[in-house]
Design a protein around this motif. Structure first.
Motif, PDB file in Angstrom:
ATOM      1  N   ALA A 149      45.879  27.717  38.939  1.00 34.95           N
ATOM      2  CA  ALA A 149      44.450  28.031  39.040  1.00 34.95           C
ATOM      3  C   ALA A 149      44.146  28.742  40.352  1.00 34.95           C
ATOM      4  CB  ALA A 149      43.624  26.753  38.931  1.00 34.95           C
ATOM      5  N   THR A 150      44.803  28.319  41.422  1.00 39.03           N
ATOM      6  CA  THR A 150      44.604  28.969  42.718  1.00 39.03           C
ATOM      7  C   THR A 150      45.139  30.401  42.692  1.00 39.03           C
ATOM      8  OG1 THR A 150      44.759  26.825  43.803  1.00 39.03           O
ATOM      9  CG2 THR A 150      45.090  28.759  45.177  1.00 39.03           C
ATOM     10  N   ALA A 151      46.291  30.599  42.073  1.00 43.36           N
ATOM     11  CA  ALA A 151      46.860  31.944  41.973  1.00 43.36           C
ATOM     12  C   ALA A 151      45.955  32.866  41.150  1.00 43.36           C
ATOM     13  CB  ALA A 151      48.253  31.885  41.350  1.00 43.36           C
ATOM     14  N   MET A 152      45.386  32.353  40.072  1.00 44.77           N
ATOM     15  CA  MET A 152      44.469  33.166  39.257  1.00 44.77           C
ATOM     16  C   MET A 152      43.196  33.498  40.039  1.00 44.77           C
ATOM     17  SD  MET A 152      45.821  33.919  36.428  1.00 44.77           S
ATOM     18  CE  MET A 152      47.518  33.831  36.909  1.00 44.77           C
ATOM     19  N   ALA A 153      42.735  32.577  40.870  1.00 46.41           N
ATOM     20  CA  ALA A 153      41.557  32.854  41.702  1.00 46.41           C
ATOM     21  C   ALA A 153      41.871  33.951  42.716  1.00 46.41           C
ATOM     22  CB  ALA A 153      41.099  31.582  42.408  1.00 46.41           C
ATOM     23  N   PHE A 154      43.063  33.907  43.294  1.00 47.54           N
ATOM     24  CA  PHE A 154      43.457  34.983  44.212  1.00 47.54           C
ATOM     25  C   PHE A 154      43.551  36.324  43.482  1.00 47.54           C
ATOM     26  CE2 PHE A 154      45.098  31.804  47.344  1.00 47.54           C
ATOM     27  CZ  PHE A 154      44.413  32.293  48.446  1.00 47.54           C
ATOM     28  N   LEU A 155      44.085  36.328  42.266  1.00 45.80           N
ATOM     29  CA  LEU A 155      44.163  37.574  41.496  1.00 45.80           C
ATOM     30  C   LEU A 155      42.766  38.098  41.139  1.00 45.80           C
ATOM     31  CD1 LEU A 155      47.228  36.909  39.167  1.00 45.80           C
ATOM     32  CD2 LEU A 155      47.074  38.481  41.098  1.00 45.80           C
ATOM     33  N   SER A 156      41.850  37.182  40.872  1.00 46.60           N
ATOM     34  CA  SER A 156      40.467  37.601  40.620  1.00 46.60           C
ATOM     35  C   SER A 156      39.866  38.233  41.870  1.00 46.60           C
ATOM     36  CB  SER A 156      39.628  36.408  40.175  1.00 46.60           C
ATOM     37  OG  SER A 156      38.302  36.783  39.950  1.00 46.60           O
ATOM     38  N   TRP A 157      40.159  37.654  43.019  1.00 49.93           N
ATOM     39  CA  TRP A 157      39.664  38.223  44.281  1.00 49.93           C
ATOM     40  C   TRP A 157      40.289  39.593  44.542  1.00 49.93           C
ATOM     41  CZ3 TRP A 157      42.689  38.950  48.791  1.00 49.93           C
ATOM     42  CH2 TRP A 157      41.977  39.474  49.874  1.00 49.93           C
ATOM     43  N   VAL A 158      41.582  39.726  44.257  1.00 49.15           N
ATOM     44  CA  VAL A 158      42.258  41.011  44.460  1.00 49.15           C
ATOM     45  C   VAL A 158      41.652  42.084  43.561  1.00 49.15           C
ATOM     46  CG1 VAL A 158      44.451  42.209  44.034  1.00 49.15           C
ATOM     47  CG2 VAL A 158      44.427  40.099  45.350  1.00 49.15           C
ATOM     48  N   SER A 159      41.253  41.717  42.356  1.00 49.26           N
ATOM     49  CA  SER A 159      40.691  42.722  41.452  1.00 49.26           C
ATOM     50  C   SER A 159      39.215  43.019  41.728  1.00 49.26           C
ATOM     51  CB  SER A 159      40.895  42.302  39.992  1.00 49.26           C
ATOM     52  OG  SER A 159      40.232  41.091  39.739  1.00 49.26           O
ATOM     53  N   VAL A 160      38.508  42.144  42.442  1.00 51.21           N
ATOM     54  CA  VAL A 160      37.112  42.439  42.794  1.00 51.21           C
ATOM     55  C   VAL A 160      37.031  43.262  44.085  1.00 51.21           C
ATOM     56  CG1 VAL A 160      36.478  40.419  44.195  1.00 51.21           C
ATOM     57  CG2 VAL A 160      34.782  41.461  42.754  1.00 51.21           C
ATOM     58  N   SER A 161      38.044  43.202  44.897  1.00 55.81           N
ATOM     59  CA  SER A 161      38.016  43.918  46.177  1.00 55.81           C
ATOM     60  C   SER A 161      37.875  45.429  46.031  1.00 55.81           C
ATOM     61  CB  SER A 161      39.256  43.568  47.002  1.00 55.81           C
ATOM     62  OG  SER A 161      39.233  42.193  47.328  1.00 55.81           O
TER      63      SER A 161
END
Length: 174
Positions: A149-161
């Motif tokens: 879940a933490t890794a998916m949250a980081f990937l979501s942040w990477v794609s919003v940047s």
């Protein structure tokens, strides 16, 4: 006696054509573009996966950082889904989303949601490392699910940047 002759005038072919559809000022990745839609869909999917993984565990409410992660990715998924719908509409009607107010709303919203998602992912990563490495209690907790879940949250942040930076750049370049 002579009579004046009136001949019909044809419209030149240049004036009869519709205006070109190509928008030269739209950089791919900005709102209303196909790459912008792809970014929004990735943001939504990664945030939704993170939320689903956290919701599948029964003990995430016992840790404040995990509750914060659930709240942040919930907000991120709703924001990304709403903007994906706006992007789809803009692509279907071939409208440009270069209005200053709209772009500033997108930039502010992306900035807030990306900051919240990044902070929640960092906090959850810290707790996950604490549980897994320092306390060695992965056998009684859902460490793998928390890490996913933490890794998916980081990937979501990477794609919003990229969306945030492109919107902010568009505002700064006016």
């Amino acid at each position: 006696m002579s009579t004046p002759a009136v001949h019909p005038v044809e419209i030149p072919a240049v004036l009869a054509r519709p205006p070109p559809v190509v928008r030269t000022k739209d950089v791919q990745g900005m709102p209303g573009t196909s790459l912008g839609l792809v970014f929004r869909l990735f943001q939504f999917v990664f945030a939704l996966i993170s939320l689903s993984i956290m919701a599948s565990t029964n003990d995430f409410p016992s840790v404040t950082a995990f509750c914060y992660l659930v709240a942040a990715v919930s907000l991120q998924s709703l924001w990304s889904l709403a903007l994906a719908v706006v992007d789809i509409y803009a692509l279907l009607v071939k409208r440009s989303l270069r209005n200053t107010r709209v772009v500033s709303l997108f930039a502010i919203g992306d900035g807030i949601t990306s900051t919240l998602t990044f902070a929640a992912a960092c906090a959850s990563a810290g707790i996950t490392v604490l549980i897994g490495n320092d306390l060695d209690k992965c056998d009684v907790n859902h460490c793998k699910k928390f890490m996913s879940a933490t890794a998916m949250a980081f990937l979501s942040w990477v794609s919003v940047s990229p969306s945030f930076f492109l919107n902010f750049w568009s505002l700064a370049s006016r």
